[in-house]
Design a protein around this motif. Structure first.
Motif, PDB file in Angstrom:
ATOM      1  N   GLY A 251      -3.969  22.897  12.214  1.00 12.69           N
ATOM      2  CA  GLY A 251      -4.935  22.760  13.491  1.00 12.69           C
ATOM      3  C   GLY A 251      -6.402  22.761  13.058  1.00 12.69           C
ATOM      4  N   SER A 252      -6.723  22.804  11.736  1.00  8.88           N
ATOM      5  CA  SER A 252      -7.907  22.421  11.341  1.00  8.88           C
ATOM      6  C   SER A 252      -8.587  21.272  11.548  1.00  8.88           C
ATOM      7  CB  SER A 252      -8.126  23.351   9.683  1.00  8.88           C
ATOM      8  OG  SER A 252      -9.564  23.272   9.550  1.00  8.88           O
ATOM      9  N   THR A 253      -9.740  21.005  11.248  1.00  3.76           N
ATOM     10  CA  THR A 253     -10.294  19.769  11.294  1.00  3.76           C
ATOM     11  C   THR A 253     -11.179  19.504  10.228  1.00  3.76           C
ATOM     12  OG1 THR A 253     -12.472  20.300  12.640  1.00  3.76           O
ATOM     13  CG2 THR A 253     -10.301  19.581  13.957  1.00  3.76           C
ATOM     14  N   ILE A 254     -11.657  18.409   9.736  1.00  2.07           N
ATOM     15  CA  ILE A 254     -12.636  18.108   8.552  1.00  2.07           C
ATOM     16  C   ILE A 254     -13.950  19.015   8.987  1.00  2.07           C
ATOM     17  CG2 ILE A 254     -14.032  16.380   7.509  1.00  2.07           C
ATOM     18  CD1 ILE A 254     -11.376  14.692   7.594  1.00  2.07           C
ATOM     19  N   THR A 255     -14.251  18.699  10.155  1.00  2.44           N
ATOM     20  CA  THR A 255     -15.620  19.201  10.504  1.00  2.44           C
ATOM     21  C   THR A 255     -15.419  20.837  10.500  1.00  2.44           C
ATOM     22  OG1 THR A 255     -15.803  17.513  12.194  1.00  2.44           O
ATOM     23  CG2 THR A 255     -17.478  18.921  12.435  1.00  2.44           C
TER      24      THR A 255
ATOM     25  N   ASP B 114     -10.069  20.244  17.373  1.00  2.00           N
ATOM     26  CA  ASP B 114      -9.157  19.245  17.894  1.00  2.00           C
ATOM     27  C   ASP B 114      -8.127  20.080  18.770  1.00  2.00           C
ATOM     28  OD1 ASP B 114      -7.297  17.755  18.515  1.00  2.00           O
ATOM     29  OD2 ASP B 114      -6.681  17.118  16.404  1.00  2.00           O
ATOM     30  N   ASN B 115      -8.667  20.035  20.167  1.00  2.00           N
ATOM     31  CA  ASN B 115      -7.658  20.877  20.981  1.00  2.00           C
ATOM     32  C   ASN B 115      -6.246  20.812  21.201  1.00  2.00           C
ATOM     33  OD1 ASN B 115     -10.044  22.653  21.971  1.00  2.00           O
ATOM     34  ND2 ASN B 115     -10.728  20.954  23.245  1.00  2.00           N
ATOM     35  N   VAL B 116      -5.990  19.365  20.955  1.00  2.00           N
ATOM     36  CA  VAL B 116      -4.678  18.868  21.075  1.00  2.00           C
ATOM     37  C   VAL B 116      -3.738  19.374  19.724  1.00  2.00           C
ATOM     38  CG1 VAL B 116      -3.275  16.639  21.070  1.00  2.00           C
ATOM     39  CG2 VAL B 116      -5.352  16.756  22.130  1.00  2.00           C
TER      40      VAL B 116
END
Length: 758
Positions: free
Chosen positions: A135-139, A113-115
């Protein structure tokens, strides 16, 4: 007209400034550095990354199966369970809680997620606003869950982050958003070493994941931020506070109304904690030991593609020697006896038990705790550490009456576990060394240390047969007599070995070897040892298969050496295996998922006899007498076993260890019982002696074998018939008393002598 040239002139002048040049060089260097690390990561310099094709096989990854000797499944090894919960089994509010808290833009990004990263950079790093998130994502988290992280000499975090971002993007290209959520929820770690939401729901709320309420789902999702800090079992209020934050996040992103959030936030956090652990089930110590062994084996093998086999996804089949039916009997026998023995053990000490009253012992154990060391390194004072360790919290405790969650401190928990007796038990086929039963301890969930493969304990009187074997092998006749009386050995610090429980024994009574060994007489064992000589006994022990360096001192006769239980079992097998020691083994072969054998194993039986047939038959007859009339006679008169059994009991100094070795024609079994802490022994010899502490486990086990006709080939087998010379040489009175003149002469002699060390 003059503005543009002036601006251009100013820019050129600015660029000529040294600090600007250095700033640009620094910025370019940082860019090149990050780009270099990223490209090196992408190109596999820091380890091969899973390809898109590798990722496609995640769902098809097959667990390695562990089979017993009859092909029955007794365990699996896997990272990704082949039968996880499908997406439609997750309640909608669980998914909503996860997305609202962990990755609100989940359906919009491509894995990274760059945003969010930009937001974190500007708010967290530049402005110091910690509320901006991570800033982490589930993926990204899924990539970490599936492939873990590695330590590198430098820049480990940066390399791992780059790896995860590359893998995350590849995952997004292969799988749908629903698939990613499914994989994530089936692999994500929750508190108490629990993996997957189904296991977590069962453990903390005693229900399936599909039945989780909104607040329960929010509780579990809340723990993902810090599984230890927000563990509801340990930190109830912290977990509740985090739960409410998750609920607020759900309201913020319109998954809950304000009214619902307020109502749910006011509810107490109520646990229905129940251990739901893969460490339970049949033969957990065996399964753990085999896992280590298989991983070592697979490091030496490669598949047709030149890659190492993967224990967790290649669908291998590990064939073992274990008999699952016998294993269930062994575990049942162990639990039946240890539950009773533990109660007797605690009652004997009462309020003066060392785990309650020995402050020096308790403080010593406290200082070994990981938590203590962490607090010490943090600079806390001794008092502050004590205060911290004294804080009470809900902790699941092992109990023979049934596991319970109690509000106790870390110190309370330590004292609780200090009191427990533990055990090790191994049964092997003596002709091959094939392991049939394997009990490494009383409960693998709470006691991970394996007393079959890992532990070394003093073996006590179970060493005495090796002394007598050396004596017979070196020409001593079975009808050689030795006096019971104690002797002081002046060249070994005036050491005076004595016999247990016989303070008023007749000093003029002499026992032959059969009576002395079958009754485990200490004084005579040392005299026989002295007669044979230390070097010859140690040489004989090595021939038997003992690999440990043995102490060259007379107390070796009484078993002060610490030897591994598995090795001891292979040594004793020689007495019913034509004088040939064996090496216990468990894996017969490993096949791939198509049944092709990739490696197989043969029994490791010594090619040379450790002693003569004559010596073997003499020793076996003596150990039969141990069972029929000696220290192990309760097998006959208490447990009513009439099978062909020989054996040896063992008890170590200060009643620290109890042993029993059972020899039958088709099965050799060794059992040990004691406390994990070497400083704690049994209160009395009557409780701790091998005949009382260890023998009953074998007795209960063998009674179950007798009741099952499937094992008639074991239970109804008979020992070899001894040769006439053996029976003739054993045909003498078990004991004799000195005559008048000898008693008169002996009474005037000093009971002191030197020990022969040559």
């Amino acid at each position: 007209m003059h503005k543009k040239p002036l601006k251009h002139h100013i820019n050129l002048k600015l660029l000529k400034q040294k600090w600007v040049k250095w700033l640009l060089v620094f910025g370019a260097s940082i860019f090149v550095f990050f780009l270099s690390i990223y490209l090196c990561t992408l190109w596999g310099v820091f380890g091969k990354l899973p390809t898109t094709q590798d990722l496609k096989t995640i769902e098809q990854a097959q667990a390695t199966q562990l089979l017993d000797c009859n092909g029955k499944l007794i365990g699996k090894y896997y990272i990704y369970d082949r039968q996880p919960l499908p997406f439609n089994a997750f309640p909608k509010h669980l998914i909503n809680a996860l997305i609202a808290t962990e990755d609100v833009r989940f359906y919009e990004h491509n894995g990274v997620d760059n945003v969010s990263l930009l937001r974190v950079f500007f708010k967290n790093i530049l402005l110091g606003n910690k509320s901006a998130g991570g800033g982490s994502t589930i993926t990204l988290q899924l990539a970490k869950n599936l492939y873990g992280r590695k330590q590198y000499a430098m820049f480990s975090m940066l390399i791992n982050k780059f790896k995860e971002s590359i893998v995350a993007k590849r995952i997004e290209r292969v799988y749908s958003k629903e698939d990613i959520l499914t994989m994530y929820l089936n692999t994500v770690p929750f508190p108490d070493n629990t993996y997957g939401v189904e296991s977590a729901a069962q453990k903390f709320f005693n229900k399936a994941a599909k039945h989780l309420t909104v607040e329960e789902a929010a509780t579990l999702v809340g723990t993902l931020k810090a599984t230890s800090y927000y563990n509801p079992r340990k930190h109830l209020e912290q977990s509740k506070s985090r739960r409410n934050i998750v609920l607020q996040q759900m309201e913020k992103y319109s998954y809950l109304t304000e009214v619902a959030t307020d109502s749910l936030s006011n509810l107490p956090l109520t646990l229905h904690y129940k251990s739901f652990n893969h460490d339970v089930g049949l033969a957990p110590y065996f399964r753990a030991a085999i896992k280590k062994e298989v991983l070592t084996i697979l490091d030496t093998l490669k598949n047709k593609d030149g890659e190492h086999y993967n224990l967790y996804k290649d669908g291998l089949i590990v064939h073992t020697t274990l008999d699952s039916t016998m294993q269930a009997m062994a575990e049942s026998a162990m639990k039946m006896h240890l539950k009773k023995l533990q109660k007797t053990h605690e009652s004997a000490f009462g309020k003066l038990a060392p785990w309650l009253s020995n402050s020096k012992l308790i403080q010593s154990e406290i200082k070994k705790l990981a938590r203590y060391k962490t607090l010490k390194e943090a600079g806390l004072t001794t008092q502050q550490i004590s205060d911290s360790l004294a804080v009470k919290q809900p902790i699941e405790l092992f109990s023979w009456e049934g596991d319970t969650v109690r509000n106790v401190s870390i110190i309370d928990s330590l004292k609780h576990y200090l009191k427990f007796l533990n055990t090790g038990m191994l049964s092997i086929e003596p002709s091959t060394g094939a392991i049939k039963t394997y009990v490494g301890g009383i409960d693998y969930r709470f006691f991970k240390y394996d007393h079959v493969s890992q532990s070394e304990r003093q073996i006590g009187s179970t060493f005495k047969p090796f002394v007598y074997t050396a004596a017979i092998e070196n020409g001593m006749k079975p009808c050689t007599y030795f006096p019971l009386s104690a002797v002081t050995y002046t060249n070994f610090d005036d050491w005076t070995p004595t016999n247990s429980g016989n303070k008023n024994e007749d000093p003029y009574i002499n026992y032959n070897l059969e009576k002395a060994l079958s009754n485990s007489v200490n004084t005579i064992a040392v005299k026989v040892f002295n007669e044979v000589g230390i070097p010859k006994v140690i040489t004989q022990a090595k021939k038997l298969g003992i690999t440990k360096d043995l102490p060259e001192e007379p107390s070796l006769a009484l078993g002060v050496a610490e030897i591994n239980l598995k090795e001891l079992t292979g040594v004793y097998a020689s007495y019913v295996n034509n004088s040939l020691p064996v090496k216990p083994y468990a894996i017969t072969k490993i096949t791939d998922k198509n049944g092709r054998v990739i490696i197989d194993f043969k029994p490791e039986v010594s090619s040379e006899k450790a002693y003569s047939d004559y010596t073997r038959q003499i020793m076996l007859e003596i150990m039969k007498t141990t069972v029929n009339y000696g220290t192990a006679s309760r097998l006959r008169n208490v447990y009513g076993l009439q099978n062909a059994i020989a054996g040896k009991t063992g008890t170590t100094q200060n009643n620290k260890d109890g042993w029993f070795v059972a020899l039958t024609p088709k099965l050799v079994t060794v059992t040990w019982v004691g406390n994990d802490n070497h400083a704690i022994g049994f209160k009395t010899t009557s409780i701790g002696q091998g005949a009382n502490s260890a023998l009953p486990i074998f007795a209960n086990f063998y009674k179950q074998l007798n009741a099952n006709s499937k094992f008639n080939t074991i239970t109804k087998s008979m020992f070899e018939k001894p040769k006439a010379q053996v029976l003739q040489d054993l045909d003498c009175e078990p004991e004799k008393r000195d005559g008048f003149l000898k008693r008169l002469f002996k009474g005037k002699k000093q009971k002191k002598k030197k020990f022969d060390v040559n």
